[in-house]
Design a protein around this motif. Structure first.
Motif, PDB file in Angstrom:
ATOM      1  N   ALA A  53       0.850  -1.186   0.000  1.00 41.18           N
ATOM      2  CA  ALA A  53       0.000   0.000   0.000  1.00 41.18           C
ATOM      3  C   ALA A  53       0.887   1.237   0.000  1.00 41.18           C
ATOM      4  O   ALA A  53       1.682   1.438   0.919  1.00 41.18           O
ATOM      5  CB  ALA A  53      -0.922   0.008   1.204  1.00 41.18           C
ATOM      6  N   LEU A 108       0.868   5.049   0.458  1.00 36.91           N
ATOM      7  CA  LEU A 108      -0.009   6.047   1.063  1.00 36.91           C
ATOM      8  C   LEU A 108       0.237   7.408   0.420  1.00 36.91           C
ATOM      9  O   LEU A 108       1.338   7.948   0.488  1.00 36.91           O
ATOM     10  CB  LEU A 108       0.221   6.122   2.573  1.00 36.91           C
ATOM     11  N   ILE A 117      -3.384   4.426  -1.771  1.00 38.59           N
ATOM     12  CA  ILE A 117      -4.458   5.032  -0.991  1.00 38.59           C
ATOM     13  C   ILE A 117      -4.337   6.528  -1.262  1.00 38.59           C
ATOM     14  O   ILE A 117      -3.408   7.179  -0.819  1.00 38.59           O
ATOM     15  CB  ILE A 117      -4.324   4.723   0.517  1.00 38.59           C
ATOM     16  N   ASN A 173      -9.489   7.715  -0.460  1.00 39.04           N
ATOM     17  CA  ASN A 173      -9.599   7.944   0.977  1.00 39.04           C
ATOM     18  C   ASN A 173     -10.426   9.206   1.188  1.00 39.04           C
ATOM     19  O   ASN A 173      -9.907  10.312   1.106  1.00 39.04           O
ATOM     20  CB  ASN A 173      -8.229   8.087   1.628  1.00 39.04           C
ATOM     21  N   SER A 212      -5.711   6.237   6.141  1.00 35.27           N
ATOM     22  CA  SER A 212      -5.134   5.538   4.985  1.00 35.27           C
ATOM     23  C   SER A 212      -4.653   4.146   5.369  1.00 35.27           C
ATOM     24  O   SER A 212      -4.835   3.185   4.617  1.00 35.27           O
ATOM     25  CB  SER A 212      -3.968   6.349   4.404  1.00 35.27           C
ATOM     26  N   LEU A 262      -7.656   1.825   5.627  1.00 36.36           N
ATOM     27  CA  LEU A 262      -8.126   1.401   4.301  1.00 36.36           C
ATOM     28  C   LEU A 262      -7.228   0.314   3.722  1.00 36.36           C
ATOM     29  O   LEU A 262      -7.704  -0.680   3.173  1.00 36.36           O
ATOM     30  CB  LEU A 262      -8.168   2.591   3.342  1.00 36.36           C
ATOM     31  N   ALA A 263      -5.915   0.519   3.827  1.00 33.40           N
ATOM     32  CA  ALA A 263      -4.965  -0.466   3.309  1.00 33.40           C
ATOM     33  C   ALA A 263      -5.137  -1.800   4.032  1.00 33.40           C
ATOM     34  O   ALA A 263      -5.164  -2.862   3.395  1.00 33.40           O
ATOM     35  CB  ALA A 263      -3.535   0.048   3.463  1.00 33.40           C
TER      36      ALA A 263
END
Length: 191
Positions: free
Chosen positions: A3, A5, A47, A68, A78, A81-82
């Motif tokens: 991920a 960010l 993200i 996001n 973030s 979400l990841a």
């Protein structure tokens, strides 16, 4: 799973979009993305925003962009979400890399992966005693990542991490306009 960010508020950078700022001939948000793109992660996420100036190139590099909508709540939004996407996909681990760390090398990421494969535990980068991303979290830590809040991201979960050293340049993150100017100077030197 990886991920990247790229959804922060960049408040210390001023009004401009930090991730879209030029470092050399490429937007800042594409340097780390390009480095990690060729690595054998099971999935690669950004993200950020599907409307970002980097989005077309992130997609071309094989990243799936996850919007996001809560970026104003800090970096933890973030990370959550990841972690949610990693858990949903059944990932064995989640590597978190910041889009504003342009000098992270494939070799450094390979070292993180090697330590993770040997230890099976959380692995993080470190420079001058400071623990930071990129970091790898095993699947059993995803619930802890999902519970994070605020702007410290996953820093609180790195206390017990195995550390992989990197120098200040390798682990430099660009937070201010002055940081970007310094990064451009370094970029010219290493090219």
């Amino acid at each position: 799973m990886l991920a990247l960010l790229a959804a922060g508020q960049s408040s210390r950078f001023g009004e401009a979009d930090k991730i879209a700022a030029l470092l050399g001939e490429r937007m800042l948000g594409l340097h780390a993305a390009k480095t990690a793109a060729a690595m054998p992660f099971a999935g690669k996420l950004v993200i950020g925003s599907p409307d970002h100036p980097c989005a077309a190139q992130w997609n071309a590099l094989g990243y799936r962009i996850i919007a996001n909508e809560d970026a104003g709540q800090g970096q933890a939004s973030s990370v959550r979400l990841a972690a949610a996407h990693a858990a949903e996909s059944g990932a064995s681990a989640l590597c978190i890399l910041l889009a504003d760390m342009p000098f992270v090398t494939r070799e450094h990421l390979d070292r993180l992966i090697a330590v993770f494969e040997t230890s099976g535990g959380t692995v993080a980068s470190a420079s001058n005693g400071q623990v930071m991303p990129p970091a790898i979290f095993p699947a059993r830590k995803l619930d802890s990542l999902l519970a994070l809040d605020g702007d410290s991201g996953a820093r609180t979960l790195l206390v017990e991490a195995r550390l992989v050293a990197g120098d200040d340049q390798l682990l430099m993150d660009v937070d201010t306009v002055d940081d970007l100017a310094r990064a451009n100077g370094l970029y010219r030197e290493i090219r």
